[in-house]
Write an enzyme that holds these catalytic residues in place. Structure first.
Site, PDB file in Angstrom:
ATOM      1  N   ALA A  10       1.354  -5.836   2.544  1.00 55.35           N
ATOM      2  CA  ALA A  10       2.582  -5.118   2.886  1.00 55.35           C
ATOM      3  C   ALA A  10       3.492  -5.901   3.846  1.00 55.35           C
ATOM      4  O   ALA A  10       4.661  -6.196   3.520  1.00 55.35           O
ATOM      5  CB  ALA A  10       2.219  -3.764   3.499  1.00 55.35           C
ATOM      6  N   GLU A  32      -3.146 -16.331   1.305  1.00 62.55           N
ATOM      7  CA  GLU A  32      -3.837 -15.045   1.148  1.00 62.55           C
ATOM      8  C   GLU A  32      -5.287 -15.343   0.773  1.00 62.55           C
ATOM      9  O   GLU A  32      -5.538 -16.012  -0.231  1.00 62.55           O
ATOM     10  CB  GLU A  32      -3.142 -14.202   0.066  1.00 62.55           C
ATOM     11  CG  GLU A  32      -3.934 -13.004  -0.440  1.00 62.55           C
ATOM     12  CD  GLU A  32      -4.423 -12.070   0.668  1.00 62.55           C
ATOM     13  OE1 GLU A  32      -3.606 -11.611   1.467  1.00 62.55           O
ATOM     14  OE2 GLU A  32      -5.659 -11.818   0.726  1.00 62.55           O
ATOM     15  N   CYS A  42      -4.054   2.244   0.124  1.00 63.87           N
ATOM     16  CA  CYS A  42      -4.046   3.706   0.258  1.00 63.87           C
ATOM     17  C   CYS A  42      -4.554   4.406  -0.997  1.00 63.87           C
ATOM     18  O   CYS A  42      -5.008   5.551  -0.941  1.00 63.87           O
ATOM     19  CB  CYS A  42      -2.634   4.196   0.575  1.00 63.87           C
ATOM     20  SG  CYS A  42      -1.812   3.199   1.824  1.00 63.87           S
ATOM     21  N   ASP A 280      -0.641  -4.266  10.370  1.00 68.82           N
ATOM     22  CA  ASP A 280      -1.850  -3.728  11.002  1.00 68.82           C
ATOM     23  C   ASP A 280      -2.521  -4.668  11.995  1.00 68.82           C
ATOM     24  O   ASP A 280      -3.438  -4.265  12.703  1.00 68.82           O
ATOM     25  CB  ASP A 280      -2.887  -3.375   9.920  1.00 68.82           C
ATOM     26  CG  ASP A 280      -2.568  -2.072   9.212  1.00 68.82           C
ATOM     27  OD1 ASP A 280      -1.470  -1.529   9.421  1.00 68.82           O
ATOM     28  OD2 ASP A 280      -3.427  -1.607   8.443  1.00 68.82           O
ATOM     29  N   LYS A 359       0.907  30.700  12.537  1.00 68.85           N
ATOM     30  CA  LYS A 359       0.429  30.729  11.150  1.00 68.85           C
ATOM     31  C   LYS A 359       1.455  31.481  10.321  1.00 68.85           C
ATOM     32  O   LYS A 359       1.841  32.593  10.679  1.00 68.85           O
ATOM     33  CB  LYS A 359      -0.925  31.438  11.072  1.00 68.85           C
ATOM     34  CG  LYS A 359      -2.058  30.602  11.656  1.00 68.85           C
ATOM     35  CD  LYS A 359      -3.386  31.327  11.543  1.00 68.85           C
ATOM     36  CE  LYS A 359      -4.508  30.568  12.241  1.00 68.85           C
ATOM     37  NZ  LYS A 359      -4.849  29.299  11.605  1.00 68.85           N
TER      38      LYS A 359
HETATM   39  C1  LIG Z   1      -8.756   3.062   2.245  1.00 74.15           C
HETATM   40  C2  LIG Z   1      -7.442   3.015   2.946  1.00 74.15           C
HETATM   41  C3  LIG Z   1      -6.541   4.052   2.784  1.00 74.15           C
HETATM   42  C4  LIG Z   1      -5.311   4.030   3.449  1.00 74.15           C
HETATM   43  N1  LIG Z   1      -4.455   5.072   3.265  1.00 74.15           N
HETATM   44  C5  LIG Z   1      -3.247   5.057   3.879  1.00 74.15           C
HETATM   45  C6  LIG Z   1      -2.313   6.114   3.685  1.00 74.15           C
HETATM   46  O1  LIG Z   1      -2.587   7.084   2.942  1.00 74.15           O
HETATM   47  N2  LIG Z   1      -1.127   6.048   4.342  1.00 74.15           N
HETATM   48  C7  LIG Z   1      -0.783   4.997   5.147  1.00 74.15           C
HETATM   49  O2  LIG Z   1       0.322   4.982   5.710  1.00 74.15           O
HETATM   50  N3  LIG Z   1      -1.651   3.968   5.343  1.00 74.15           N
HETATM   51  C8  LIG Z   1      -2.860   3.981   4.731  1.00 74.15           C
HETATM   52  N4  LIG Z   1      -3.729   2.923   4.921  1.00 74.15           N
HETATM   53  C9  LIG Z   1      -3.298   1.803   5.797  1.00 74.15           C
HETATM   54  C10 LIG Z   1      -2.373   0.821   5.044  1.00 74.15           C
HETATM   55  O3  LIG Z   1      -3.004   0.414   3.869  1.00 74.15           O
HETATM   56  C11 LIG Z   1      -2.071  -0.349   5.949  1.00 74.15           C
HETATM   57  O4  LIG Z   1      -1.319   0.121   7.047  1.00 74.15           O
HETATM   58  C12 LIG Z   1      -1.298  -1.493   5.276  1.00 74.15           C
HETATM   59  O5  LIG Z   1      -1.976  -1.986   4.161  1.00 74.15           O
HETATM   60  C13 LIG Z   1      -1.111  -2.629   6.276  1.00 74.15           C
HETATM   61  O6  LIG Z   1      -0.504  -3.724   5.670  1.00 74.15           O
HETATM   62  P1  LIG Z   1      -0.685  -5.186   6.287  1.00 74.15           P
HETATM   63  O7  LIG Z   1       0.098  -6.099   5.402  1.00 74.15           O
HETATM   64  O8  LIG Z   1      -0.377  -5.179   7.723  1.00 74.15           O
HETATM   65  O9  LIG Z   1      -2.247  -5.501   6.209  1.00 74.15           O
HETATM   66  P2  LIG Z   1      -3.261  -5.536   4.992  1.00 74.15           P
HETATM   67  O10 LIG Z   1      -2.860  -4.599   3.928  1.00 74.15           O
HETATM   68  O11 LIG Z   1      -4.608  -5.372   5.578  1.00 74.15           O
HETATM   69  O12 LIG Z   1      -3.107  -7.026   4.434  1.00 74.15           O
HETATM   70  C14 LIG Z   1      -3.507  -8.137   5.185  1.00 74.15           C
HETATM   71  C15 LIG Z   1      -3.779  -9.290   4.217  1.00 74.15           C
HETATM   72  O13 LIG Z   1      -4.073 -10.452   4.967  1.00 74.15           O
HETATM   73  C16 LIG Z   1      -5.119 -11.153   4.335  1.00 74.15           C
HETATM   74  N5  LIG Z   1      -5.746 -11.985   5.370  1.00 74.15           N
HETATM   75  C17 LIG Z   1      -6.340 -11.577   6.518  1.00 74.15           C
HETATM   76  N6  LIG Z   1      -6.756 -12.615   7.248  1.00 74.15           N
HETATM   77  C18 LIG Z   1      -6.429 -13.723   6.555  1.00 74.15           C
HETATM   78  C19 LIG Z   1      -6.601 -15.123   6.794  1.00 74.15           C
HETATM   79  N7  LIG Z   1      -7.189 -15.571   7.901  1.00 74.15           N
HETATM   80  N8  LIG Z   1      -6.158 -15.992   5.844  1.00 74.15           N
HETATM   81  C20 LIG Z   1      -5.545 -15.545   4.715  1.00 74.15           C
HETATM   82  N9  LIG Z   1      -5.355 -14.240   4.437  1.00 74.15           N
HETATM   83  C21 LIG Z   1      -5.784 -13.344   5.359  1.00 74.15           C
HETATM   84  C22 LIG Z   1      -6.019 -10.073   3.790  1.00 74.15           C
HETATM   85  O14 LIG Z   1      -6.824 -10.538   2.735  1.00 74.15           O
HETATM   86  C23 LIG Z   1      -5.002  -9.022   3.352  1.00 74.15           C
HETATM   87  O15 LIG Z   1      -4.620  -9.199   1.985  1.00 74.15           O
HETATM   88  C24 LIG Z   1      -4.972   2.925   4.285  1.00 74.15           C
HETATM   89  C25 LIG Z   1      -5.886   1.869   4.456  1.00 74.15           C
HETATM   90  C26 LIG Z   1      -7.103   1.903   3.794  1.00 74.15           C
HETATM   91  C27 LIG Z   1      -8.076   0.773   3.989  1.00 74.15           C
END
Ligand SMILES: Cc1cc2nc3c(=O)[nH]c(=O)nc-3n(C[C@H](O)[C@H](O)[C@H](O)COP(=O)(O)OP(=O)(O)OC[C@H]3O[C@@H](n4cnc5c(N)ncnc54)[C@H](O)[C@@H]3O)c2cc1C
Length: 447
Positions: A10, A32, A42, A280, A359
């Site tokens: 994201a 990645e 999600c 995140d 409620k």
């Molecule tokens: C099961 C689940 C359900 C969720 N449900 C919701 C929801 O309903 N609503 C909501 O708002 N949020 C939800 N979330 C949270 C939401 O998915 C995250 O907030 C969002 O994905 C964050 O995006 P990001 O890009 O910061 O991190 P991420 O999506 O974690 O992506 C980080 C990427 O970096 C890569 N990476 C990490 N370290 C390295 C490295 N050293 N070298 C190369 N690549 C690397 C990883 O492989 C990953 O692809 C949920 C999360 C999970 C796990």
């Protein structure tokens, strides 16, 4: 200019897309460590339970599409193992051949996301014990569930509850271990979540804590509880919360903030002038407390990635502070929250914070699907300022209703002002006086 981005979901891909749009001649490369980009974590609980039939449907845009349609080079299966700020380079390991190399950047974005918290005694490695880190885990859990009759879910937060519900829908007998469920909600709403979980058929063990896991002699996994008992499941899914993946930043000497998330300013700049962070892995700023906070959610991750991209291009765009607006479904019950809970408000220094709980019907009693909505508003008794709101009720009665409160808090409204919002009424959607309006009116009267 050469921009490198670590992490292809994201935050990372939102930034990459912005940079490419604003600066078509710059080099933008993403590393990645997985095989996919822009995927919906999600949706995982709904794939695990079979509601979503194809894992690849959770992918919004593939690395090939990014390269073809947007000119963004994504190196999949490439893990960044070190950031070297003095040399303005990263060390990258190609996971396909194990070779490492250094790559130089002019500016770098860390978008490494979050990692699951691993409770002591539940370390990965036990066959049948799963954590959710990415889509591949979802695939493995789905496969294991297809041959299972029983499952144990550890953790009563968002992910644990969603996974428990979906595995139960898939026909498994599910036991949920957790001291409390939905503990980011007010106690009145926690008890509704617990009741809905049990009504949905999940065997919830209140007050329980998992302290160990091992292969069970009869197959599956034996989970040991703090009280000494053991619970067996053909598979175990641990959803005990997440932590920021900030090791690269820490080792590079960047400042960390709340919960060890990478510290950033409102422009998404870290403590190094050539390194940004978003999503995140990074801290955000709370709209009500004005302090740094760690709230890992999808909308802020996308938004803050976009802001980082704009600022990498030389703009001075400030990221929107967060309220942690979120929603969750536990069988027939929807739960949603925004802003501060009562304890959080008091801890943040709002000494006159109080709560009003009402409620109300979600729709007129005569209308099919009408149910009870419990609304809690948290506000400052002296100024009347709205600080937070939470609700529980039929899923179609809370998911969007919480947004009214989020908008009111964003606009720094008092409960009196929020009670004056003109909401829509027609029987399929609401009652004449929406439950949110009633809650704010009752709050105003009790000041
Ligand atoms: C099961 C689940 C359900 C969720 N449900 C919701 C929801 O309903 N609503 C909501 O708002 N949020 C939800 N979330 C949270 C939401 O998915 C995250 O907030 C969002 O994905 C964050 O995006 P990001 O890009 O910061 O991190 P991420 O999506 O974690 O992506 C980080 C990427 O970096 C890569 N990476 C990490 N370290 C390295 C490295 N050293 N070298 C190369 N690549 C690397 C990883 O492989 C990953 O692809 C949920 C999360 C999970 C796990």
């Amino acid at each position: 200019m050469r921009i490198l981005i670590v992490g292809g979901d994201a935050a990372g891909m939102s930034a990459a897309s912005q940079i490419r749009r604003r600066q078509p001649t710059w080099t933008v490369e993403v590393f990645e460590m997985g095989e996919r980009t822009s995927y919906g974590l999600c949706g995982i609980p709904y794939y695990v339970g079979g509601l979503v039939s194809n894992l690849e449907n959770l992918v919004v845009m593939t690395p090939e599409q990014f390269e073809r349609d947007r000119g963004i080079k994504v190196h999949i299966r490439h893990m960044v193992t070190a950031v070297n700020p003095a040399r303005k380079s990263v060390t990258v390991k190609n996971l396909a051949d194990g070779q490492s190399r250094d790559e130089n950047y002019d500016q770098l974005l860390l978008a490494t996301g979050a990692a699951p918290l691993i409770p002591a005694g539940l370390e990965p490695g036990v066959p049948g014990l799963f954590y959710i880190r990415g889509l591949d885990d979802a695939g493995r859990i789905r496969q294991a569930a297809a041959h299972a009759r029983t499952a144990v879910v550890v953790g009563g937060g968002y992910i644990g509850l969603e996974v428990a519900e979906n595995l139960a829908h898939d026909g498994l007998k599910v036991t949920l271990i957790g001291r409390r469920v939905a503990n980011v909600f007010e106690p009145e709403l926690q008890s509704l979540a617990q009741a809905s979980l049990v009504k949905g058929g999940v065997n919830y063990l209140p007050g329980s804590e998992a302290v160990g896991a091992a292969a069970h002699p009869d197959g599956g996994v034996a989970v040991k509880l703090a009280g000494g008992e053991t619970v067996q499941g053909d598979l175990v899914v641990v959803g005990a919360g997440v932590r920021p993946r900030s090791e690269l930043a820490a080792e590079a000497g960047l400042a960390l903030g709340e919960k060890k998330a990478v510290q950033v300013d409102r422009l998404q700049r870290t403590s190094n002038p050539f390194i940004f962070a978003a999503g995140d892995c990074a801290e955000t700023h709370h709209l009500v407390t004005k302090k740094g906070v760690y709230i890992p959610l999808a909308l802020p991750a996308n938004r803050h990635g976009k802001v980082a991209g704009l600022n990498i291009c030389g703009q001075s765009e400030k990221s929107q502070p967060v309220l942690g607006t979120s929603a969750l479904k536990v069988f027939d019950l929807g739960l949603a929250r925004t802003g501060l809970g009562l304890d959080e408000a008091i801890k943040a220094g709002f000494r006159s914070a109080v709560k009003t709980v009402v409620k109300q019907r979600s729709k007129p009693g005569y209308f099919p699907g009408s149910g009870e909505v419990t609304v809690a508003v948290i506000y400052d008794k002296i100024t009347g300022r709205l600080l937070g709101g939470q609700m529980a009720g039929p899923p179609d009665g809370v998911g969007h209703r919480i947004n009214t409160l989020a908008a009111a808090i964003t606009g720094a409204m008092t409960v009196k002002e929020a009670a004056a919002i003109e909401t829509a009424y027609a029987p399929p959607f609401s009652v004449v006086y929406d439950p949110v309006i009633i809650a704010c009116e009752v709050a105003e009267k009790s000041r």
